[in-house]
Every structure is written in structure tokens, then in C-alpha cells.
Design a protein around this motif. Structure first.
Motif, PDB file in Angstrom:
ATOM      1  N   ASN A 177       0.850  -1.182   0.000  1.00 30.58           N
ATOM      2  CA  ASN A 177       0.000   0.000   0.000  1.00 30.58           C
ATOM      3  C   ASN A 177       0.891   1.239   0.000  1.00 30.58           C
ATOM      4  N   ALA A 237       0.090   4.204  -0.204  1.00 27.23           N
ATOM      5  CA  ALA A 237      -0.569   5.334   0.458  1.00 27.23           C
ATOM      6  C   ALA A 237      -0.790   5.070   1.943  1.00 27.23           C
ATOM      7  N   THR A 252      -1.728   7.619   4.732  1.00 22.01           N
ATOM      8  CA  THR A 252      -3.035   8.276   4.781  1.00 22.01           C
ATOM      9  C   THR A 252      -3.983   7.625   5.776  1.00 22.01           C
ATOM     10  N   SER A 284      -6.788   3.098   3.422  1.00 19.43           N
ATOM     11  CA  SER A 284      -6.051   2.756   2.201  1.00 19.43           C
ATOM     12  C   SER A 284      -5.543   1.317   2.243  1.00 19.43           C
ATOM     13  N   ARG A 317      -8.531  -0.966   1.521  1.00 24.82           N
ATOM     14  CA  ARG A 317      -8.818  -0.976   0.083  1.00 24.82           C
ATOM     15  C   ARG A 317      -7.813  -1.851  -0.657  1.00 24.82           C
ATOM     16  N   THR A 318      -6.537  -1.737  -0.286  1.00 29.98           N
ATOM     17  CA  THR A 318      -5.497  -2.522  -0.937  1.00 29.98           C
ATOM     18  C   THR A 318      -5.708  -4.015  -0.727  1.00 29.98           C
TER      19      THR A 318
END
Length: 211
Positions: free
Chosen positions: A74, A76, A79, A83, A86-87
Motif C-alpha cells: 500500500n 498510500a 493516509t 487505504s 482498500r489494498t
């Protein structure tokens, strides 16, 4: 039987701990190994380890698991947790009917919890249940099972909220499975939390193990 995978979140900066939590040794092995071993022992597949901070070291520490664990980076990660969720979900979305989300810093979750969550999911899916979560002595815990029908909801998450908004929006599809041992929900978020885990393991013969 449904195809159920696992996402292990291990990408954060570990600012409260002061050390990179997934690699902190506990009873002779890195902290995230406990979640990985439990997921594998329960037959979850694929098992996706989401990393970001100190990615090379995390990948090297996962090497003993070989192909049984997939690593998703990931970029990101700074953040927040959203994130990483989502990954992880994206990495297994097209291969699973559901996913269990584990935290890398909760080593005492036994296989019995995972097995119970899976049984409840299989039993109650026909009744509209799409999320199954444990509660340890009344306190909501992890891992949390999400049906594939909710994967798209992860794409809208932001910041460090985790999956809380999904749980709120779909509370009518949530089933909570109670467990009596509060220690199963302990995490190593701080040095004090790690010390408590070490004390707990010292009192148990052989540690928590994968099941």
C-alpha cells in the motif's frame, strides 16, 4: 463451502508503540506471524498481508510462509487504515466470497474464533447476514468477516476510519458472535499493551498458537 480469504493489516507507522509493531518479537517470533498462522490453520485462502512502512523488512519476515501468503504493498499507507483495507480487499476481491480482516498486532486470537465466525457466516448468510464480528467479553473485536457483496463499499473509505462506516451503514446485516475471553482482543498498540501480552503468554503453556 464459500471461498473465504484473509487480509492482515500491517502497513501502519506504529507511532504509539515507538517500534514497527508487525516485526516486534513476541515469544520468539514477529507479532504478525500469529495472525498469519491462525488464518492459514483455519484454511483461509488467499491470505494477503498488506504492508507499507518498512516494506522490505516485512516481506523478508514473511518469507518463511512462502507462497501461502501474498504480500500487497500500500503506497498510500501514511493516509491511514482505509487505504490498507482498500489494498487488501482489492487483492482478493475476484477470488473470494468473503474476507476476514485481521490486525497484525492482535496475536491472541485463536483458530476457534475464526472457525466460529465462519460457521456463523455459512449458517446465517441465507438470512441476509453479510458481516460477522466477534465480541470478547462484550467488547467488539477482530477479525471481522465481510461478504463479497460489501467489497465495493471499501472503495469509498478514507483516512483512518477503518471499516467503521461500513459496519454502521450495514448494521442490519451484522451478526456478533460472543466469546468470554477478553484477552483474545488484546493488542500491542503501546509498550504497555505488549507487556501485557508477554505476561499473558508467560502464563500459558506453549503460547496461543494457531488453534
Amino acid at each position: 463451502m464459500s471461498r473465504v480469504g484473509a487480509v492482515i493489516l500491517a502497513a501502519g507507522l506504529s507511532t504509539r508503540m515507538g517500534r514497527f509493531k508487525p516485526l516486534v518479537p513476541l515469544a520468539g517470533k514477529p507479532l504478525f506471524h500469529y495472525a498469519a498462522e491462525t488464518a492459514l490453520a483455519a484454511g483461509l485462502s488467499p491470505v494477503v498481508l498488506v504492508g507499507g512502512h518498512r516494506m522490505r523488512e516485512l516481506a523478508a519476515s514473511a518469507a518463511p510462509f512462502g507462497a501461502r501468503i501474498e504480500i500487497a504493498e500500500n503506497p498510500a499507507y501514511r493516509t491511514g487504515m482505509a487505504s490498507s483495507l482498500r489494498t487488501g480487499i482489492a487483492a482478493l476481491a475476484d477470488r473470494t466470497d468473503a474476507a476476514l480482516v485481521f490486525l497484525a498486532d492482535q496475536p491472541l486470537v485463536p483458530r476457534a474464533v475464526v472457525d466460529a465466525l465462519l460457521r456463523e457466516y455459512v449458517r446465517s448468510r441465507g438470512e441476509g447476514v453479510r458481516i460477522v464480528r466477534p465480541a470478547y467479553s462484550g467488547a467488539p473485536g477482530h477479525p471481522v468477516l465481510f461478504d463479497a457483496g460489501l467489497y465495493a463499499a471499501f472503495e469509498t473509505l478514507g483516512g483512518d476510519e477503518g471499516g467503521r462506516s461500513i459496519l454502521v451503514r450495514h448494521r442490519s446485516a451484522l451478526r456478533v458472535v460472543p466469546f468470554g475471553d477478553a484477552a483474545w482482543g488484546l493488542d500491542a498498540d503501546t509498550p504497555e499493551g505488549l507487556a501485557e501480552l508477554e505476561a499473558r503468554l508467560a502464563r500459558e503453556e506453549g503460547g496461543p498458537g494457531p488453534g
